[in-house]
Design an enzyme around this catalytic site. Structure first.
Site, short mmCIF file in Angstrom:
data_model
loop_
_atom_site.label_atom_id
_atom_site.label_comp_id
_atom_site.label_asym_id
_atom_site.label_seq_id
_atom_site.Cartn_x
_atom_site.Cartn_y
_atom_site.Cartn_z
N GLN A 103 0.86 -1.19 0.00
CA GLN A 103 0.00 0.00 0.00
C GLN A 103 0.90 1.23 0.00
OE1 GLN A 103 -2.11 1.73 3.50
NE2 GLN A 103 -3.95 0.99 2.47
N TYR A 173 -5.83 11.06 3.82
CA TYR A 173 -4.41 11.16 3.55
C TYR A 173 -4.23 12.23 2.46
CZ TYR A 173 -2.67 7.15 6.24
OH TYR A 173 -2.28 6.29 7.23
N ALA A 348 -9.59 -7.55 7.83
CA ALA A 348 -8.44 -7.08 8.62
C ALA A 348 -8.53 -7.55 10.06
CB ALA A 348 -8.35 -5.56 8.55
N ARG A 349 -9.47 -6.98 10.86
CA ARG A 349 -9.52 -7.32 12.28
C ARG A 349 -9.69 -8.81 12.52
NH1 ARG A 349 -14.01 -3.01 14.08
NH2 ARG A 349 -14.59 -3.41 11.92
#
Length: 412
Positions: A103, A173, A348-349
């Site tokens: 990423q 971002y 993810a988690r």
């Protein structure tokens, strides 16, 4: 939009020039395992375990394209010195049969200027609400340099053996700050209309594609909703995704939500672990979390597939491959995503809780994740990301905690 046959999420799939063994992607989660801004053995083991656990591809988080674009000084950034460690990382993942993506991005207004020793940059000047530091407006020279740096980062990714790069266009971002009306108050070619605010993401995708050609896959992580009044929202996200499809520089888009700068919990859903955040902070910061944390770290009800309603509206408007993220923890949810027309799913988690979850699901389609979405993994991003229910917590190193890096909180 064209109708497609519903694919098997566990069967091999094509992502640009890359064949994945299944359609399940480990989404980027900040690992905090790169002291000196290079790969560590811990980082290699983190991704090796997920690869051995059965995912089609794992994503290395926050490979900054420039030193001032790091969330903090120990975040990976793509340069020649990092390549040997990155090669060891990609080789370890490939040995387990999975693909690996980097990423790449620039943290922009979410960067830690003090830690990096360089000013944080954004579409427009502002104050970072967490660190109370000035974020500078990027000049046209900054924009050109950072755009070019994405291409250079992609070149380092190829040199290091990555199968894909994921360009970070989300979570406010740098690129996302240009998309957001509340953060972008420019009056030049990069501000004002949506076409102008989207100029940077389109140019960056083109830059990366020009560098990599067809040698690796190129994805982007794109916000559907900043989660703040006046921010980038779904109606604009639909149009930006259409433009990205027309440009033809991306192999897939992973859809996301939330602002690491202004509303980080919007991405996760579930309770905000204020006590756990406070417990690792120095006394003054701990008091601040106790008094003010609830005004910044909001709690939202969790439900499975919590991004589906928004994502299906983008699905209805484009044909390009899309990655569905958010509350995907079992095969039933994966099958729903496939039936809704998404080509890939991201997790993810649940994979922090059980790196081998995909192998368990492949062996037993009724297998359920042990993740309870307590979000207590979130404070661990300050000292090696992990599930507190799955493994003992590593000791906290004094002095490493800094509340000015909320961008590190990215787990779905």
């Amino acid at each position: 939009m064209s109708r497609k046959a519903v694919p098997d999420v566990l069967a091999p799939a094509q992502l640009g020039p890359v064949t994945l063994r299944n359609r399940i992607i480990k989404s980027a989660t900040f690992e905090h395992m790169s002291p000196g801004a290079v790969v560590s053995d811990d980082l290699i083991e983190f991704h090796r375990r997920v690869a051995a656990g059965g995912v089609g591809m794992t994503t290395v988080a926050y490979c900054a394209v420039a030193p001032e674009g790091r969330t903090e000084a120990d975040q990976l950034w793509m340069r020649e010195e990092a390549v040997p460690g990155l090669r060891r990382l990609t080789e370890a993942v490939h040995a387990e049969g999975a693909a690996i993506s980097a990423q790449i991005g620039h943290a922009g207004p979410v960067a830690n200027g003090k830690s990096n020793g360089a000013p944080a940059l954004s579409a427009s000047r502002r104050i970072n609400p967490m660190g109370m530091k000035v974020v500078h407006a990027a000049t046209l020279a900054d924009i050109g340099r950072i755009r070019t740096a994405h291409g250079a980062a992609a070149r380092y990714a190829i040199e290091s053996g990555f199968d894909a790069v994921e360009i970070h266009f989300g979570h406010n971002y740098f690129a996302s700050s240009f998309l957001s009306p509340i953060l972008n108050r420019r009056s030049d070619a990069y501000g004002g209309s949506l076409e102008n605010r989207a100029r940077l993401v389109r140019e960056t995708a083109a830059e990366v594609r020009a560098v990599v050609g067809d040698s690796i896959a190129v994805l982007a992580k794109l916000n559907m909703d900043d989660g703040v009044p006046g921010g980038f929202w779904l109606d604009e996200a639909i149009q930006v995704t259409k433009w990205l499809e027309e440009d033809g520089n991306l192999d897939a888009v992973e859809l996301t939500i939330g602002s690491s700068l202004l509303n980080p919990m919007y991405l996760f859903k579930g309770e905000a672990p204020l006590n756990e955040f406070g417990a690792i902070m120095p006394p003054v910061m701990r008091l601040g979390v106790k008094l003010l944390g609830k005004h910044f770290l909001h709690s939202y009800p969790y439900e499975d597939l919590f991004m589906l309603d928004a994502a299906r509206q983008i699905r209805a408007n484009v044909d390009m491959p899309l990655v569905l993220l958010g509350g995907i923890t079992d095969k039933a949810a994966m099958d729903t995503a496939m039936a809704e027309g998404f080509e890939f799913v991201a997790m993810a988690r649940a994979l922090l809780r059980e790196p081998d979850l995909i192998n368990r699901i492949a062996a037993d389609h009724s297998a359920k994740s042990l993740c309870i979405h307590c979000n207590k993994c979130m404070p661990t991003i300050f000292y090696k990301t992990h599930c507190v229910l799955a493994v003992p917590e590593p000791p906290v190193r004094p002095g490493v905690v800094d509340l000015s890096v909320p961008e590190s909180v990215e787990m779905s």
